[in-house]
Design an enzyme around this catalytic site. Sequence first.
Site, PDB file in Angstrom:
ATOM      1  N   GLY A 191       0.813  -1.218   0.000  1.00 46.53           N
ATOM      2  CA  GLY A 191       0.000   0.000   0.000  1.00 46.53           C
ATOM      3  C   GLY A 191       0.839   1.258   0.000  1.00 46.53           C
ATOM      4  O   GLY A 191       2.017   1.229  -0.350  1.00 46.53           O
ATOM      5  N   GLY A 213       9.284  -4.894  -8.521  1.00 46.02           N
ATOM      6  CA  GLY A 213      10.090  -3.760  -8.958  1.00 46.02           C
ATOM      7  C   GLY A 213      11.584  -4.023  -8.795  1.00 46.02           C
ATOM      8  O   GLY A 213      12.007  -4.607  -7.798  1.00 46.02           O
ATOM      9  N   GLY A 246       5.658   4.115  -8.626  1.00 48.48           N
ATOM     10  CA  GLY A 246       6.340   2.832  -8.812  1.00 48.48           C
ATOM     11  C   GLY A 246       5.326   1.691  -8.852  1.00 48.48           C
ATOM     12  O   GLY A 246       5.356   0.848  -9.753  1.00 48.48           O
ATOM     13  N   HIS A 247       4.395   1.696  -7.879  1.00 50.54           N
ATOM     14  CA  HIS A 247       3.350   0.674  -7.879  1.00 50.54           C
ATOM     15  C   HIS A 247       2.475   0.800  -9.130  1.00 50.54           C
ATOM     16  O   HIS A 247       2.084  -0.199  -9.733  1.00 50.54           O
ATOM     17  CB  HIS A 247       2.437   0.831  -6.659  1.00 50.54           C
ATOM     18  N   SER A 283       9.327   5.774  -3.312  1.00 50.57           N
ATOM     19  CA  SER A 283       9.218   4.825  -2.206  1.00 50.57           C
ATOM     20  C   SER A 283       8.153   5.325  -1.239  1.00 50.57           C
ATOM     21  O   SER A 283       8.018   6.539  -1.029  1.00 50.57           O
ATOM     22  CB  SER A 283      10.559   4.731  -1.476  1.00 50.57           C
ATOM     23  N   ARG A 336       8.412   5.133   1.729  1.00 48.79           N
ATOM     24  CA  ARG A 336       9.159   5.701   2.863  1.00 48.79           C
ATOM     25  C   ARG A 336       9.616   7.136   2.599  1.00 48.79           C
ATOM     26  O   ARG A 336      10.040   7.812   3.536  1.00 48.79           O
ATOM     27  CB  ARG A 336      10.343   4.806   3.218  1.00 48.79           C
ATOM     28  N   GLN A 378       8.016  -9.323   7.825  1.00 42.66           N
ATOM     29  CA  GLN A 378       9.227  -8.830   7.162  1.00 42.66           C
ATOM     30  C   GLN A 378       9.794  -7.582   7.830  1.00 42.66           C
ATOM     31  O   GLN A 378      10.828  -7.073   7.427  1.00 42.66           O
ATOM     32  CB  GLN A 378       8.985  -8.616   5.678  1.00 42.66           C
TER      33      GLN A 378
HETATM   34  P1  AMP Z   1       6.082  -2.235  -1.473  1.00 39.00           P
HETATM   35  O1  AMP Z   1       4.677  -1.741  -1.398  1.00 39.00           O
HETATM   36  O2  AMP Z   1       7.101  -1.225  -1.075  1.00 39.00           O
HETATM   37  O3  AMP Z   1       6.273  -3.594  -0.839  1.00 39.00           O
HETATM   38  O4  AMP Z   1       6.366  -2.468  -3.025  1.00 39.00           O
HETATM   39  C1  AMP Z   1       5.522  -3.273  -3.822  1.00 39.00           C
HETATM   40  C2  AMP Z   1       6.189  -3.520  -5.146  1.00 39.00           C
HETATM   41  O5  AMP Z   1       6.438  -2.279  -5.796  1.00 39.00           O
HETATM   42  C3  AMP Z   1       7.554  -4.229  -5.010  1.00 39.00           C
HETATM   43  O6  AMP Z   1       7.678  -5.191  -6.047  1.00 39.00           O
HETATM   44  C4  AMP Z   1       8.519  -3.099  -5.195  1.00 39.00           C
HETATM   45  O7  AMP Z   1       9.769  -3.515  -5.717  1.00 39.00           O
HETATM   46  C5  AMP Z   1       7.783  -2.236  -6.203  1.00 39.00           C
HETATM   47  N1  AMP Z   1       8.295  -0.865  -6.163  1.00 39.00           N
HETATM   48  C6  AMP Z   1       8.446  -0.073  -5.069  1.00 39.00           C
HETATM   49  N2  AMP Z   1       8.989   1.115  -5.417  1.00 39.00           N
HETATM   50  C7  AMP Z   1       9.193   1.057  -6.765  1.00 39.00           C
HETATM   51  C8  AMP Z   1       9.721   1.974  -7.726  1.00 39.00           C
HETATM   52  N3  AMP Z   1      10.165   3.186  -7.372  1.00 39.00           N
HETATM   53  N4  AMP Z   1       9.782   1.575  -9.015  1.00 39.00           N
HETATM   54  C9  AMP Z   1       9.340   0.349  -9.385  1.00 39.00           C
HETATM   55  N5  AMP Z   1       8.818  -0.555  -8.535  1.00 39.00           N
HETATM   56  C10 AMP Z   1       8.745  -0.206  -7.240  1.00 39.00           C
END
Ligand code: AMP
Length: 290
Positions: free
Chosen positions: A38, A155, A43-44, A193, A195, A68
């Site tokens: 979420g 990603g 990126g998502h 990100s 974050r 995790q």
């Molecule tokens: P997360 O919600 O942070 O667990 O990310 C979910 C998915 O989005 C994971 O496969 C990440 O690698 C991908 N992801 C997060 N940030 C990026 C980004 N800046 N570019 C591409 N994919 C991303």
Amino acid sequence: MELDRVMTERPTIVRTIAAVREALRDAPRPIGLVPTMGALHEGHLALLARARADCATVVMSLFVNPTQFTGGEDLAAYPRDEARDAALARDAGVDLLFAPSSEEMYPEGFATTIVVGGLSEPLEGAWRGPQHFHGVATVVAKLLNIVGAQIAYFGQKDAQQALVIRRLVRDLDIPTTIEVCPTVRERDGLARSSRNAYLSDTERRRAVGLSSALRSAASAIAAGERDSAAAAATARRELARHEIEPEYLALVDPETLVPVAHLDAPVLIAVAARVGRARLIDNLIATPGE
Ligand code: AMP
């Protein structure tokens, strides 16, 4: 009008494993899965766009996976806004949003952990503890089993995670193709990100140092630098210019994550650093020039 109604009703939000299986039983194939925690950003959305282009049915999971988060990491403070995420998922054309509770994913008596040996240990594994990737591998295996997707999207931003998942799927014969999509960045290079939300304005300006450090090392390598330590020193200078002390800055083999001393093939440059309250990671694959 009818179409409007259907569009605004998507995605269906389901919270139980049984409801996912029921909803997908006759859904058109291929089914694409985009696992997320979420706090959606560009990126998502790039992963969702790719899934929408490739797949007849798109499923997004939204689950802040407690297993995790390691040591001092603040699970409770992780940004959460399900209503916003659901609206973005709808706009991205997601058909089914799976947003389970922790109890649904880890019921009383849950006792199985998947350990992907070797790849889970260096870099993020060394700093966050290998339990981080044990948590990732276990939840991703569960999600792949629950959804039965033909394709799942991850990603490159989380390069080590992508390697761990590719190995997991290969080793356990999970019939899902893993697609790894390029890192989406802000205009100045900062990798998107969830974050980044923790950064103050000053920290946001410093945070660009991660991507500029990676780029400076990659440029040196493209220009003929063959010594890994020298390329790392270039990156470290750029980090220092932004008052960033990395947790790690490593040049490693893009498949095995083993450190590389002499650069004669593409190399993964990976960095992690705290900027204020945010722990940020980034990486780039650099190719040696003539
Ligand atoms: P997360 O919600 O942070 O667990 O990310 C979910 C998915 O989005 C994971 O496969 C990440 O690698 C991908 N992801 C997060 N940030 C990026 C980004 N800046 N570019 C591409 N994919 C991303």
